[in-house]
Enzyme design. Structure first.
Site, PDB file in Angstrom:
ATOM      1  CG  ASP A  30      -2.058   0.981   1.120  1.00 35.98           C
ATOM      2  OD1 ASP A  30      -2.395   1.376  -0.011  1.00 35.98           O
ATOM      3  OD2 ASP A  30      -2.602   1.362   2.168  1.00 35.98           O
ATOM      4  CG  ASN A  78      -7.629  -2.162  -5.779  1.00 33.38           C
ATOM      5  OD1 ASN A  78      -6.645  -2.897  -5.676  1.00 33.38           O
ATOM      6  ND2 ASN A  78      -7.979  -1.324  -4.803  1.00 33.38           N
ATOM      7  NE  ARG A  81      -7.261   1.894  -5.891  1.00 31.85           N
ATOM      8  CZ  ARG A  81      -6.019   1.683  -5.455  1.00 31.85           C
ATOM      9  NH1 ARG A  81      -4.988   1.839  -6.298  1.00 31.85           N
ATOM     10  NH2 ARG A  81      -5.805   1.326  -4.201  1.00 31.85           N
TER      11      ARG A  81
END
EC number: 2.5.1.-
Length: 252
Positions: A30, A78, A81
């Site tokens: 991360d 994800n 995004r």
């Protein structure tokens, strides 16, 4: 926060105690986006920098006694995004596999992918299949890449496969116990992680290896992933070796 050196920091094998260290390390990588933004660059610049960190970490595993390394590359969440970032990440994955395939094979690294491949584009899936095949006979470091992976999604998919076997008579429901489900997980050929590391200062597990990490040791560190180094991994493995792991029992 650790600072990345321009060259890989090779861990000192003499200073290591591999027998007490973790055999399986899992990493939530991360902080790529924040690392780039702090430098006035787009988030994808950070993802490219983070991809370079993977090579260094893989290379230092043998000296640390780490046989299995699992990295969280892209989660099922994800996809939320921006389209630009998602497209850029998919392009990065294709480029990484194409570029690193020969090197990984030469270093005796065995590569596997976990996660749901249905949503991934065919070219990427083809490269994933090729990399797994090219490294299938290697017996050095086992590198597992979690791509379009989510712990809850994995358990749901595993449960469907288990239920199908019950419905079709291949499995007696009375025989199902906590040793049964792991055989249906994406990680069924891997041992559970001993140590889970999350970079960037966030203290959550983000749907990563939920079943498998029930007794893993956790390290939440402030270092952003592009700054993570072999030296820091060595420090964390050393710290793990000093822990008293009882797995729920009490020493006599």
């Amino acid at each position: 926060m650790s600072q990345r050196a321009d060259t890989a920091l090779a861990p000192d094998p003499v200073a290591q105690t591999p027998d007490r260290g973790p055999k399986h390390v899992a990493i939530i990588m991360d902080g790529n986006g924040r690392w780039a933004q702090a430098r006035g660059r787009p988030r994808l610049f950070g993802h490219h920098a983070g991809a370079k960190r993977v090579r260094e970490v893989v290379e230092c595993c043998p000296a640390l006694g780490v046989k299995y390394l699992t990295i969280f590359a892209f989660s099922t969440e994800n996809w939320k995004r921006t389209q630009v970032e998602v497209a850029g990440l998919m392009s990065l994955f294709r480029r990484y596999i194409s570029k690193e395939m020969k090197a990984l094979s030469q270093r005796n690294v065995r590569v596997r992918f976990i996660g749901d491949r249905v949503r991934l584009d065919k070219k990427l899936v083809g490269l994933m299949d090729q990399l797994e095949q090219e490294t299938s006979c290697n017996d050095g470091t086992h590198l597992t890449i979690a791509l379009n992976y989510g712990g809850r999604d994995e358990v749901a998919r595993a449960t469907k496969r288990l239920a199908r076997d019950v419905a079709e008579g291949r499995l007696n429901p009375d025989d199902v116990d906590e040793e049964t489900l792991p055989k249906y997980l994406d990680t069924h050929v891997l041992p559970d992680p001993d140590l889970v590391i999350r970079t960037s200062g966030e203290a959550r597990i983000s749907n990563f290896l939920l079943w498998q990490s029930a007794y893993a040791e956790y390290e939440f560190i402030d270092t952003l992933w592009p700054d993570f180094s072999a030296e820091e991994l060595k420090r964390l493995c050393d710290a793990y070796g000093q822990r008293d792991r009882r797995f729920g029992a009490v020493k006599p």
